[in-house]
Design an enzyme around this catalytic site. Structure first.
Site, PDB file in Angstrom:
ATOM      1  N   ARG A  59      -5.862   2.172  13.655  1.00 52.51           N
ATOM      2  CA  ARG A  59      -6.644   2.473  12.453  1.00 52.51           C
ATOM      3  C   ARG A  59      -7.696   1.413  12.165  1.00 52.51           C
ATOM      4  NH1 ARG A  59      -1.503   4.230  11.481  1.00 52.51           N
ATOM      5  NH2 ARG A  59      -0.950   2.297  10.420  1.00 52.51           N
ATOM      6  N   GLU A  96       6.210  -5.104  10.019  1.00 50.03           N
ATOM      7  CA  GLU A  96       7.080  -4.681   8.908  1.00 50.03           C
ATOM      8  C   GLU A  96       8.211  -3.828   9.492  1.00 50.03           C
ATOM      9  OE1 GLU A  96       5.062  -2.244   6.046  1.00 50.03           O
ATOM     10  OE2 GLU A  96       6.702  -2.347   4.602  1.00 50.03           O
TER      11      GLU A  96
END
Ligand code: AMP
Length: 171
Positions: A59, A96
């Protein structure tokens, strides 16, 4: 920034239970929002002598390429392992969710380059910190890091304390 925030879709439990995924696809499909986001990402760095924009797969390629286009400079892809065909430098880091590695072509940047690092989102900051290290391994300088979304509660900014960090939307 409220207008941008209204175009971020929250997907609970993706890609794993407990992760609130911030989906930027509603934002990038709206021409006015895409333009606003890219303009706001680069605005603080106009006149800062940035020589290249680097963006992380995947992205980061969307916002990074457009930021480079607007600044009139080149785009450097930081890619997942095994994708770049020429000599590479690599850096592994924690996410994460899970862990990962990024690679860059060794001739992508050089000493004297001032790089704006761009990604859609900073969470724990592991991806961005590894990206900064890759840029520096090539002898270039990280002029700043710019993100559309910052998850403040994960304190990713602390991993980038050496750098100028700019984010448009905070959660
Ligand atoms: P981190 O290394 O933890 O800062 O993770 C940042 C990278 O993972 C970025 O490339 C993001 O696109 C992606 N990412 C991490 N957490 C999320 C999330 N909650 N929503 C969307 N993308 C995320």
């Amino acid at each position: 920034m409220k207008r941008l925030e209204a175009h971020i879709r929250n997907i609970p439990d993706f890609p794993e239970p407990g992760i609130q995924f911030k989906d930027i696809t509603p934002l990038v499909k709206e021409p006015a929002m895409l333009r606003l986001a890219v303009n706001q990402l680069i605005h603080p760095f106009l006149g800062e002598n940035i020589t290249a924009v680097a963006g992380m797969e995947a992205r980061g390629f969307i916002f990074g390429s457009l930021a480079a286009w607007e600044l009139g400079i080149g785009f450097i892809p930081l890619r997942k392992p095994g994708k770049l065909p020429y000599d590479v430098q690599s850096m592994s880091y924690d996410l994460e969710y899970g862990s990962a590695t990024l690679e860059v072509h060794t001739d992508a940047l050089k000493k004297g380059d001032r790089v704006l690092l761009v990604d859609d989102l900073i969470a724990t900051g592991g991806t961005a910190a590894a990206s900064c290290q890759l840029i520096e391994k090539l002898g270039a300088e990280v002029a700043a890091c710019a993100f559309v979304v910052e998850l403040d509660f994960l304190k990713g900014r602390e991993k980038l304390s050496k750098y100028n960090v700019h984010s448009l939307i905070h959660y």
